[in-house]
Design a protein around this motif. Structure first.
Motif, short mmCIF file in Angstrom:
data_model
loop_
_atom_site.label_atom_id
_atom_site.label_comp_id
_atom_site.label_asym_id
_atom_site.label_seq_id
_atom_site.Cartn_x
_atom_site.Cartn_y
_atom_site.Cartn_z
N ARG A 1 0.83 -1.22 0.00
CA ARG A 1 0.00 0.00 0.00
C ARG A 1 0.85 1.26 0.00
N ILE A 2 2.02 1.19 0.63
CA ILE A 2 2.94 2.34 0.63
C ILE A 2 3.33 2.68 -0.79
N PHE A 3 3.67 1.65 -1.56
CA PHE A 3 4.12 1.87 -2.94
C PHE A 3 2.95 2.27 -3.84
N GLU A 4 1.77 1.76 -3.56
CA GLU A 4 0.60 2.16 -4.35
C GLU A 4 0.33 3.65 -4.16
N GLY A 5 0.36 4.12 -2.91
CA GLY A 5 0.13 5.53 -2.64
C GLY A 5 1.22 6.41 -3.23
N ALA A 6 2.45 6.00 -3.04
CA ALA A 6 3.57 6.78 -3.59
C ALA A 6 3.51 6.79 -5.11
N ALA B 1 0.88 6.56 -7.06
CA ALA B 1 -0.20 7.45 -7.51
C ALA B 1 0.24 8.91 -7.41
N PHE B 2 0.86 9.26 -6.30
CA PHE B 2 1.31 10.64 -6.11
C PHE B 2 2.38 11.01 -7.13
N VAL B 3 3.39 10.16 -7.26
CA VAL B 3 4.49 10.44 -8.19
C VAL B 3 3.96 10.48 -9.62
N ALA C 1 4.71 13.57 -11.91
CA ALA C 1 5.48 13.32 -13.13
C ALA C 1 4.70 13.70 -14.38
N ALA C 2 3.42 13.40 -14.40
CA ALA C 2 2.60 13.76 -15.55
C ALA C 2 2.57 15.27 -15.75
N ALA D 1 11.06 13.23 -14.52
CA ALA D 1 9.89 12.57 -13.96
C ALA D 1 10.25 11.18 -13.41
N VAL D 2 11.06 10.45 -14.14
CA VAL D 2 11.48 9.12 -13.69
C VAL D 2 12.39 9.23 -12.46
N HIS D 3 13.22 10.25 -12.43
CA HIS D 3 14.10 10.43 -11.28
C HIS D 3 13.30 10.75 -10.02
N ILE D 4 12.19 11.44 -10.15
CA ILE D 4 11.32 11.70 -8.99
C ILE D 4 10.76 10.39 -8.46
#
Length: 122
Positions: free
Chosen positions: A40-45, A47-49, A53-54, A70-73
């Motif tokens: 869930r941590i990675f799912e939330g991150a 979505a935010f990233v 990035a978009a 964007a990829v570096h973020i």
């Protein structure tokens, strides 16, 4: 425009680092004996990233700009999660890979990879 070596390398490494981090977190939290779900941590991150990035990626005159940024973020977010989980070897390796990808590969791309000329203006 094709993504460059840095973008491909950062995406590849970040996906691998994220996988290692989530697996390590899973076992740190007790594996199948625990009700915790570190994914869930990675799912939330993610979505935010993805939203951030978009907003960074721009197409101008047939060229894509800020894709590597964007990829570096995304990599920075994964390194941040690894910091929070105390996964220091992954943090160190991720930081080193990030610096190498953004500096050394930039020099190599500028020296040996031929760029397409910009499309003519209409």
């Amino acid at each position: 425009n094709a993504a460059g070596m840095r973008t491909h390398g950062l995406v590849c490494f970040t996906a691998a680092a994220m996988t290692l981090s989530v697996l390590a977190l899973y076992y740190q939290l007790g594996g199948s004996q625990s009700r915790a779900d570190p994914l869930r941590i990675f799912e939330g991150a993610g979505a935010f990233v993805g939203i951030v990035a978009a907003g960074l990626i721009v197409v101008s005159r047939g060229r894509v700009k800020n894709l590597t940024t964007a990829v570096h973020i995304w990599l920075a977010a994964v390194i941040g999660i690894a910091c929070g989980a105390g996964q220091w070897p992954l943090v160190a390796m991720g930081s080193i890979v990030a610096v190498v990808m953004l500096t050394l590969l930039r020099v190599l791309e500028l020296r040996w990879v031929k760029r397409e000329p910009p499309p003519p203006e209409l």
